[in-house]
Design a protein around this motif. Structure first.
Motif, PDB file in Angstrom:
ATOM      1  N   UNK A  17       0.835  -1.213   0.000  1.00 45.91           N
ATOM      2  CA  UNK A  17       0.000   0.000   0.000  1.00 45.91           C
ATOM      3  C   UNK A  17       0.867   1.260   0.000  1.00 45.91           C
ATOM      4  N   UNK A  18       1.935   1.205  -0.780  1.00 43.76           N
ATOM      5  CA  UNK A  18       2.792   2.357  -0.945  1.00 43.76           C
ATOM      6  C   UNK A  18       3.919   2.496   0.059  1.00 43.76           C
ATOM      7  N   UNK A  19       3.943   1.643   1.082  1.00 39.40           N
ATOM      8  CA  UNK A  19       4.966   1.737   2.111  1.00 39.40           C
ATOM      9  C   UNK A  19       5.871   0.506   2.084  1.00 39.40           C
ATOM     10  N   UNK A  20       7.148   0.734   2.261  1.00 40.16           N
ATOM     11  CA  UNK A  20       8.107  -0.367   2.239  1.00 40.16           C
ATOM     12  C   UNK A  20       7.900  -1.283   3.442  1.00 40.16           C
ATOM     13  N   UNK A  21       7.932  -2.588   3.183  1.00 43.40           N
ATOM     14  CA  UNK A  21       7.788  -3.569   4.259  1.00 43.40           C
ATOM     15  C   UNK A  21       8.742  -4.729   3.991  1.00 43.40           C
ATOM     16  N   UNK A  22       9.424  -5.160   5.039  1.00 41.78           N
ATOM     17  CA  UNK A  22      10.364  -6.261   4.899  1.00 41.78           C
ATOM     18  C   UNK A  22       9.635  -7.540   4.503  1.00 41.78           C
ATOM     19  N   UNK A  23      10.195  -8.255   3.542  1.00 43.67           N
ATOM     20  CA  UNK A  23       9.620  -9.519   3.079  1.00 43.67           C
ATOM     21  C   UNK A  23      10.406 -10.683   3.651  1.00 43.67           C
ATOM     22  N   UNK A  24       9.769 -11.822   3.768  1.00 40.44           N
ATOM     23  CA  UNK A  24      10.478 -13.032   4.172  1.00 40.44           C
ATOM     24  C   UNK A  24      10.690 -13.902   2.938  1.00 40.44           C
ATOM     25  N   UNK A  25      11.824 -14.573   2.908  1.00 42.00           N
ATOM     26  CA  UNK A  25      12.150 -15.437   1.788  1.00 42.00           C
ATOM     27  C   UNK A  25      11.704 -16.856   2.091  1.00 42.00           C
ATOM     28  N   UNK A  26      11.046 -17.496   1.132  1.00 39.71           N
ATOM     29  CA  UNK A  26      10.597 -18.867   1.281  1.00 39.71           C
ATOM     30  C   UNK A  26      10.958 -19.652   0.032  1.00 39.71           C
ATOM     31  N   UNK A  27      10.989 -20.964   0.204  1.00 37.94           N
ATOM     32  CA  UNK A  27      11.216 -21.848  -0.941  1.00 37.94           C
ATOM     33  C   UNK A  27       9.864 -22.180  -1.550  1.00 37.94           C
ATOM     34  N   UNK A  28       9.732 -21.855  -2.814  1.00 42.81           N
ATOM     35  CA  UNK A  28       8.497 -22.132  -3.521  1.00 42.81           C
ATOM     36  C   UNK A  28       8.551 -23.465  -4.239  1.00 42.81           C
ATOM     37  N   UNK A  29       7.660 -23.672  -5.203  1.00 40.59           N
ATOM     38  CA  UNK A  29       7.643 -24.929  -5.962  1.00 40.59           C
ATOM     39  C   UNK A  29       8.996 -25.236  -6.592  1.00 40.59           C
ATOM     40  N   UNK A  30       9.432 -26.487  -6.446  1.00 39.04           N
ATOM     41  CA  UNK A  30      10.691 -26.986  -7.014  1.00 39.04           C
ATOM     42  C   UNK A  30      11.896 -26.195  -6.539  1.00 39.04           C
ATOM     43  N   UNK A  31      11.791 -25.607  -5.337  1.00 39.65           N
ATOM     44  CA  UNK A  31      12.933 -24.941  -4.735  1.00 39.65           C
ATOM     45  C   UNK A  31      13.157 -23.515  -5.168  1.00 39.65           C
ATOM     46  N   UNK A  32      12.277 -22.963  -6.013  1.00 36.58           N
ATOM     47  CA  UNK A  32      12.446 -21.577  -6.434  1.00 36.58           C
ATOM     48  C   UNK A  32      12.185 -20.638  -5.258  1.00 36.58           C
ATOM     49  N   UNK A  33      12.916 -19.543  -5.215  1.00 36.95           N
ATOM     50  CA  UNK A  33      12.810 -18.597  -4.110  1.00 36.95           C
ATOM     51  C   UNK A  33      11.621 -17.663  -4.310  1.00 36.95           C
ATOM     52  N   UNK A  34      10.856 -17.458  -3.241  1.00 40.51           N
ATOM     53  CA  UNK A  34       9.743 -16.513  -3.245  1.00 40.51           C
ATOM     54  C   UNK A  34       9.966 -15.477  -2.149  1.00 40.51           C
ATOM     55  N   UNK A  35       9.491 -14.267  -2.390  1.00 40.86           N
ATOM     56  CA  UNK A  35       9.476 -13.208  -1.384  1.00 40.86           C
ATOM     57  C   UNK A  35       8.025 -12.969  -0.998  1.00 40.86           C
ATOM     58  N   UNK A  36       7.747 -13.010   0.319  1.00 41.34           N
ATOM     59  CA  UNK A  36       6.366 -13.034   0.789  1.00 41.34           C
ATOM     60  C   UNK A  36       6.141 -11.996   1.883  1.00 41.34           C
ATOM     61  N   UNK A  37       4.982 -11.332   1.830  1.00 42.94           N
ATOM     62  CA  UNK A  37       4.517 -10.511   2.947  1.00 42.94           C
ATOM     63  C   UNK A  37       3.109 -10.969   3.308  1.00 42.94           C
ATOM     64  N   UNK A  38       2.784 -10.859   4.590  1.00 40.50           N
ATOM     65  CA  UNK A  38       1.461 -11.242   5.074  1.00 40.50           C
ATOM     66  C   UNK A  38       0.767 -10.025   5.659  1.00 40.50           C
ATOM     67  N   UNK A  39      -0.487  -9.833   5.303  1.00 37.57           N
ATOM     68  CA  UNK A  39      -1.247  -8.707   5.836  1.00 37.57           C
ATOM     69  C   UNK A  39      -2.721  -9.064   5.948  1.00 37.57           C
ATOM     70  N   UNK A  40      -3.423  -8.331   6.791  1.00 41.40           N
ATOM     71  CA  UNK A  40      -4.860  -8.510   6.962  1.00 41.40           C
ATOM     72  C   UNK A  40      -5.584  -7.536   6.040  1.00 41.40           C
TER      73      UNK A  40
END
Length: 523
Positions: A480-503
């Motif tokens: 929503x326009x503001x920088x937020x730290x993402x967490x890195x996760x392993x996605x399908x077949x080991x590919x790296x994903x960057x994820x944020x969680x919000x309500x």
């Protein structure tokens, strides 16, 4: 004649092709629909995009799938999941059409169909259910004579169990966790069914091809040799086990473990996760040909294999990262290039979903659109239209309902918290927007812009957790326009994903975007 399910490696005989072609044509003309009670179902799901062909393909798939929805029959609410005109639904097709059906608002129909399979599991059928059930709520006569003489593909029980858990995640319907018929089906499937058909790890590679059958000298048998086919390949091969059988078994054990955790049986959950790990290890070692770089498709006995498998281990999520994953993807891509518009639509209908998951969105979209092109051969098969809708939702839009905490730490009476995770797979597409998608008590909308931003709309229902994911390593995402730290996760077949969680509050909208262009490899 059975449901005509086959693996992508199986080629139907010319006689069967002729029969199928007749049934498809007759069904499309309405010849075989006498006595049915068509539903007036009108799914709210909508799709818009910068790609006109995608919009047209989605419109066709939605209309075609809804034409197979019925109400008022003795079996209850249902949709066709078998040969067109058969007026029935089989176990494999139902399990594989369920994602698309859920997106189209048919949760009630899917639950009824799965319950019919669950309630008909029986010791007299060696813990099989009815492979195919018709609109009159009976075992379809085309596949069943009596409890000793009927058609059955052994992955079916496992496929249905896995589907039940998946539908629980999407709907939150507690019946999938508490209904006695479902619970009995789950328990019998992972125990007595496995034992009766020698499907345990200590037996599966030594099992006999023909088991629990009336002696062959009985000339009255209608389904000789078909009572317990150890895979979805319905050819004449004398194989004793198949890659798709092990894939469904792995998925079922994983699903059963999750269900046991939700019910508070954590020791039992751990037991079946261990069993699932054992099945996975068997597939990625014994069934893997390291010299050739591919998985074997079927086993004739210990150390004896034939065929190659690419789609099945990827579809059921049993493949290990590394050489196995690469080999399976390469095998699938090679099969598509050799036969880009396959007559075997049963297999092709799920290739797009898998290709999106594997990070090949442009090839996935090509396969998707091939199935929707005008006058495409065998596109009347219900699995095609339902799977196109499902692949758009779970593949192209990357929408998944996931637990937000390990089920093993939940109290039995506590509801299972979930989030809606999204991972865009647009490839060359400019933008795609999906609206009015049912998820539990909510209805949501989602728009992806060229893989660079995602906008989530909680159209209806309570506050909802959104996990916005993007391919690649991004330390920070813009929420929503503001920088937020993402967490890195392993996605399908080991590919790296960057994820944020919000309500996202009821009626609210949120946007998550990249700060810079993603890396080409997504690693």
């Amino acid at each position: 004649m059975r449901c005509f399910k086959n693996s992508i490696t199986h080629h139907a005989s010319s006689v069967m092709r002729t029969v199928v072609a007749f049934v498809v044509i007759a069904g499309s003309l309405g010849i075989l629909r006498a006595g049915s009670n068509p539903s007036d179902a009108k799914a709210e799901l909508e799709l818009t995009s910068s790609d006109a062909d995608l919009v047209k393909g989605f419109a066709w798939a939605k209309k075609q799938a809804l034409a197979y929805v019925f109400e008022g029959d003795p079996v209850g609410p249902w949709y066709e999941a078998a040969l067109p005109g058969r007026m029935a639904f089989c176990m494999r097709d139902t399990a594989h059409q369920a994602n698309g059906a859920q997106a189209l608002g048919l949760a009630r129909h899917t639950k009824n169909m799965l319950h019919r399979f669950a309630e008909n599991i029986s010791e007299s059928r060696d813990w099989c259910s009815y492979w195919e059930i018709d609109r009159l709520n009976r075992a379809a006569p085309a596949d069943y004579k009596d409890d000793k003489d009927f058609w059955y593909n052994l992955p079916a029980n496992f496929d249905v169990l896995d589907c039940c858990y998946r539908m629980y995640l999407w709907t939150g319907d507690a019946a999938y966790l508490n209904d006695p018929a479902f619970l009995n089906f789950y328990d019998r499937t992972v125990n007595e069914y496995v034992q009766r058909w020698d499907l345990g790890l200590d037996r599966i590679m030594q099992r006999r091809r023909a088991m629990n059958q009336t002696p062959a000298k009985d000339s009255t048998l209608k389904f000789r040799g078909a009572r317990g086919i150890p895979g979805y390949d319905e050819g004449d091969s004398p194989y004793c086990a198949s890659l798709d059988l092990l894939g469904t078994q792995y998925a079922a054990y994983q699903a059963y473990a999750q269900i046991q955790d939700l019910r508070g049986s954590h020791d039992r959950a751990r037991q079946f996760r261990k069993k699932a790990t054992g099945v996975r290890a068997l597939v990625n070692t014994t069934w893997w040909n390291p010299q050739g770089g591919y998985f074997h498709a079927t086993a004739l006995g210990p150390g004896s294999f034939e065929g190659r498998g690419g789609l099945d281990p990827l579809y059921y999520g049993i493949v290990n990262e590394g050489p196995q994953a690469k080999g399976a993807v390469d095998e699938l891509v090679a099969a598509i290039r050799k036969d880009p518009s396959s007559e075997s639509v049963e297999g092709q209908s799920h290739q797009a979903e898998v290709l999106y998951r594997c990070g090949l969105p442009d090839l996935a979209s090509q396969q998707l659109l091939d199935l929707t092109q005008e006058r495409r051969s065998r596109q009347e098969y219900p699995e095609v239209s339902f799977s196109v809708v499902g692949a758009i939702v779970t593949g192209l839009m990357g929408i998944e309902v996931v637990p937000t905490s390990p089920f093993s730490v939940l109290r039995r009476e506590a509801p299972a918290p979930v989030a809606v995770r999204t991972l865009p797979a647009l490839g060359k597409l400019g933008w795609v927007e999906l609206r009015h998608l049912p998820v539990r008590d909510n209805q949501i909308g989602l728009r992806h812009e060229a893989g660079r931003s995602s906008t989530f709309h909680n159209e209806r229902g309570p506050d909802l957790t959104w996990e916005a994911a993007f391919e690649g390593r991004h330390q920070v995402l813009r929420v929503n326009g503001k920088a937020q730290k993402a967490r890195l996760e392993r996605g399908p077949l080991g590919r790296t994903m960057s994820v944020v969680r919000l309500q996202v509050r009821a009626g609210g909208t949120a946007t998550v975007a990249l700060l810079k262009a993603p890396s080409p490899t997504g690693r």
